[in-house]
Design a protein around this motif. Structure first.
Motif, PDB file in Angstrom:
ATOM      1  N   ASP A 369      -2.918  -2.827   5.526  1.00 61.57           N
ATOM      2  CA  ASP A 369      -3.179  -1.826   6.556  1.00 61.57           C
ATOM      3  C   ASP A 369      -1.840  -1.215   6.975  1.00 61.57           C
ATOM      4  O   ASP A 369      -0.916  -1.932   7.377  1.00 61.57           O
ATOM      5  N   GLU A 370      -1.733   0.115   6.876  1.00 65.58           N
ATOM      6  CA  GLU A 370      -0.438   0.761   7.081  1.00 65.58           C
ATOM      7  C   GLU A 370       0.109   0.567   8.486  1.00 65.58           C
ATOM      8  O   GLU A 370       1.299   0.362   8.679  1.00 65.58           O
ATOM      9  N   LYS A 371      -0.776   0.645   9.472  1.00 65.90           N
ATOM     10  CA  LYS A 371      -0.316   0.480  10.848  1.00 65.90           C
ATOM     11  C   LYS A 371       0.263  -0.913  11.067  1.00 65.90           C
ATOM     12  O   LYS A 371       1.329  -1.078  11.678  1.00 65.90           O
ATOM     13  N   LYS A 372      -0.432  -1.932  10.553  1.00 62.74           N
ATOM     14  CA  LYS A 372       0.045  -3.310  10.726  1.00 62.74           C
ATOM     15  C   LYS A 372       1.331  -3.548   9.947  1.00 62.74           C
ATOM     16  O   LYS A 372       2.230  -4.264  10.413  1.00 62.74           O
ATOM     17  N   LEU A 373       1.431  -2.952   8.766  1.00 66.83           N
ATOM     18  CA  LEU A 373       2.668  -3.076   7.996  1.00 66.83           C
ATOM     19  C   LEU A 373       3.836  -2.404   8.722  1.00 66.83           C
ATOM     20  O   LEU A 373       4.958  -2.906   8.742  1.00 66.83           O
ATOM     21  N   ARG A 374       3.540  -1.251   9.334  1.00 65.68           N
ATOM     22  CA  ARG A 374       4.579  -0.542  10.081  1.00 65.68           C
ATOM     23  C   ARG A 374       5.066  -1.386  11.266  1.00 65.68           C
ATOM     24  O   ARG A 374       6.273  -1.495  11.509  1.00 65.68           O
ATOM     25  N   GLU A 375       4.122  -1.985  11.974  1.00 64.06           N
ATOM     26  CA  GLU A 375       4.481  -2.851  13.102  1.00 64.06           C
ATOM     27  C   GLU A 375       5.300  -4.047  12.631  1.00 64.06           C
ATOM     28  O   GLU A 375       6.244  -4.478  13.308  1.00 64.06           O
ATOM     29  N   ILE A 390       9.010   4.002   3.740  1.00 61.96           N
ATOM     30  CA  ILE A 390       9.038   2.857   2.836  1.00 61.96           C
ATOM     31  C   ILE A 390       7.613   2.391   2.500  1.00 61.96           C
ATOM     32  O   ILE A 390       7.280   2.118   1.338  1.00 61.96           O
ATOM     33  N   ILE A 391       6.753   2.293   3.512  1.00 65.69           N
ATOM     34  CA  ILE A 391       5.378   1.833   3.286  1.00 65.69           C
ATOM     35  C   ILE A 391       4.625   2.835   2.406  1.00 65.69           C
ATOM     36  O   ILE A 391       3.854   2.449   1.519  1.00 65.69           O
ATOM     37  N   HIS A 392       4.850   4.116   2.642  1.00 66.22           N
ATOM     38  CA  HIS A 392       4.226   5.159   1.818  1.00 66.22           C
ATOM     39  C   HIS A 392       4.620   4.982   0.351  1.00 66.22           C
ATOM     40  O   HIS A 392       3.764   5.025  -0.550  1.00 66.22           O
ATOM     41  N   LEU A 393       5.904   4.744   0.101  1.00 66.50           N
ATOM     42  CA  LEU A 393       6.378   4.555  -1.274  1.00 66.50           C
ATOM     43  C   LEU A 393       5.833   3.266  -1.869  1.00 66.50           C
ATOM     44  O   LEU A 393       5.402   3.235  -3.025  1.00 66.50           O
ATOM     45  N   PHE A 394       5.835   2.205  -1.058  1.00 63.75           N
ATOM     46  CA  PHE A 394       5.378   0.892  -1.522  1.00 63.75           C
ATOM     47  C   PHE A 394       3.910   0.935  -1.942  1.00 63.75           C
ATOM     48  O   PHE A 394       3.540   0.451  -3.021  1.00 63.75           O
ATOM     49  N   LEU A 395       3.072   1.515  -1.113  1.00 64.83           N
ATOM     50  CA  LEU A 395       1.644   1.557  -1.401  1.00 64.83           C
ATOM     51  C   LEU A 395       1.287   2.559  -2.496  1.00 64.83           C
ATOM     52  O   LEU A 395       0.196   2.495  -3.065  1.00 64.83           O
ATOM     53  N   SER A 396       2.209   3.493  -2.772  1.00 67.17           N
ATOM     54  CA  SER A 396       1.959   4.451  -3.864  1.00 67.17           C
ATOM     55  C   SER A 396       2.511   3.950  -5.198  1.00 67.17           C
ATOM     56  O   SER A 396       2.524   4.685  -6.189  1.00 67.17           O
ATOM     57  N   GLY A 397       2.995   2.690  -5.212  1.00 71.63           N
ATOM     58  CA  GLY A 397       3.402   2.080  -6.480  1.00 71.63           C
ATOM     59  C   GLY A 397       4.886   2.064  -6.751  1.00 71.63           C
ATOM     60  O   GLY A 397       5.324   1.506  -7.761  1.00 71.63           O
TER      61      GLY A 397
END
Length: 496
Positions: A369-375, A390-397
């Motif tokens: 979950d992006e919000k929880k990862l951001r927190e 960073i999370i955007h890049l991580f989840l996009s592979g």
């Protein structure tokens, strides 16, 4: 009076549309995907609010800032519209659940692109007909835009999930590259495009050079004391916003306060409302303040440092004079300004060892979950901007240090290029307005009804100075004394 004009008057009390509004609204009512660029103060919100009353179903508005959402909701409620809400982090869990459980009652729902990532939110939205999918500040979709938000890039796919409702993409400042990116990412190849000039001819543009920062501080205080307000002083950092506000309070009779993202949300809303209701003369703020703020009589904007991009500069300029009356924008420059903005941009960059540590955190958890990862990342000292990217890049592979380093370096170079481009533009000896408009691929057409253009064409600053004694109200000390003033109470005990 045609049907649209009747609806305009009945719902908003206006007799005429601003330039471009009627054509944009007609496009929306015809069910067309629509891209619209109107200058700051051009009345973008009306372009979806009026259709909302004429279309069945909900108008879903994606907005990047809490303050912007809250202000738009309050404006609608002031007009008597009770079916408006903002789904954001300022709500308690109970308030949030109440909106989602009764989602069919709302005509206008504002939410951030991050909130739209929630499966639960999406599930509730699927249960209601959505007549219009509005993307405010649409330049945030594009990496070429000056305020790229990773979660915006997913809106095209999320729109399909919600049944492919018609899109209205709105922005005040976008280059050709940005607009093309918006069209491609949202798959709007056959959209109606209504693009209007970013020029605001009623706002004079002035650039002043100072010897150093101390001289800029002195000049800012002097201008606030001299100019007819209200006004905004834009600052590059939160610390500068606070320090300049304190300096103005100490050395002038102006009622000043500061505003930035590090404040409690309630405090930000209070400051915003005080400014709107003429209880403050000047706000010292980071560039978030002013987006969507319903205050048409801002007479001046002072840019304490050069903004990072021409788009950001034009947006800050456009916060003045939304009532069409003569106003002024003054940019103060001094040696070291460029280096400061360069440092701010480079602070968003992460070294290889920092990326490695962040990747270790992300791979050690099964949470997606992006919000929880951001927190999670923020709790480890990562900034919110860095965490989003960073999370955007991580989840996009892009899960390797090399790929992340390459992507972050690319984004940093884009920002630096834009900053250097604006700096070079400001060094030109030709008309400043013409130079700014050329950045947006616009040819300047002089408006001979406006007497003042820019400092290179000649400006009489006295035209913007206070005439006689200003009507200063008493300073706002605290909420108790303010309630006493409003309700005529005699003692604090009567408030209990």
């Amino acid at each position: 009076m045609n049907k649209l004009q009747q609806a305009l008057y009945q719902n908003f009390g206006f007799h005429t549309f601003k330039k471009g509004q009627e054509k944009i609204i007609q496009s929306v009512l015809n069910g067309k995907d629509t891209i619209a660029m109107l200058p700051t103060g051009g009345g973008k919100s009306l372009c979806y609010q009026l259709p909302g009353y004429l279309l069945d179903g909900m108008v879903l508005i994606i907005s990047p800032l809490l303050s912007l959402m809250e202000d738009q909701v309050q404006q609608l409620k002031a007009l008597g519209e009770k079916r408006a809400a903002a789904l954001n982090s300022m709500l308690s869990r109970n308030e949030r659940n109440a909106i989602l459980e009764n989602i069919g009652r709302y005509k206008f729902l504002y939410l951030s692109p991050e909130a739209l990532q929630s499966d639960y939110v999406l599930d509730r939205l699927k249960r209601v007909p959505i007549s219009l999918f509005v993307i405010d500040e649409a330049h945030c979709i594009s990496e070429w835009g000056h305020d790229f938000r990773p979660d915006y890039s997913k809106l095209g796919q999320l729109r399909k999930t919600l049944g492919h409702p018609p899109v209205l993409a709105l922005t005040a400042t976008a280059t050709k590259n940005t607009l093309l990116d918006v069209m491609n990412l949202l798959d709007l190849q056959h959209a109606d495009r209504h693009l209007y000039s970013v020029n605001r001819p009623n706002i004079a543009l002035k650039v002043e050079n100072a010897a150093d920062t101390a001289e800029k501080i002195h000049r800012t205080v002097q201008l606030v004391e001299q100019l007819q307000g209200p006004g905004i002083v834009y600052c590059p950092t939160r610390k500068w916003a606070e320090e300049l506000s304190a300096e103005i309070k100490a050395k002038t009779n102006s009622r000043s306060d500061f505003y930035h993202g590090g404040m409690e949300s309630g405090d930000r809303i209070l400051i915003q409302q005080q400014f709107i209701n003429h209880q403050l003369d000047v706000i010292c703020s980071t560039n978030a303040f002013g987006m969507g703020v319903d205050k048409a009589d801002i007479r001046y904007v002072i840019h304490f440092h050069q903004p990072q991009t021409a788009e950001a500069f034009m947006q800050e300029i456009g916060r003045a004079g939304r009532d069409g009356k003569p106003s002024i924008s003054i940019l103060l420059r001094a040696p070291g300004d460029i280096e400061l903005q360069q440092q701010i941009i480079q602070m968003e960059y992460l070294a290889d060892h920092e990326i490695s540590s962040i990747l270790s955190i992300l791979t050690a958890t099964e949470e997606r979950d992006e919000k929880k990862l951001r927190e999670l990342l923020i709790s480890h000292g990562v900034s919110e901007t860095q965490a989003r990217t960073i999370i955007h890049l991580f989840l996009s592979g892009k899960t390797s240090i090399e790929l992340m380093t390459q992507e972050l370096s690319h984004r940093m170079e884009l920002k630096l290029d834009k900053m250097y481009h604006l700096s070079a533009l400001l060094e030109q000896k030709s008309c400043l307005r013409e130079s700014l408009l050329s950045y947006f691929s616009e040819a300047y057409k002089p408006d001979h009804t406006q007497n003042q253009c820019c400092s290179r064409c000649g400006i009489d600053l006295t035209a913007y100075e206070q005439k006689g004694e200003g009507n200063k109200m008493e300073r706002f000390d605290n909420w108790r004394s303010e309630l006493n003033r409003i309700f005529g109470l005699q003692s604090e005990g009567e408030l209990c």
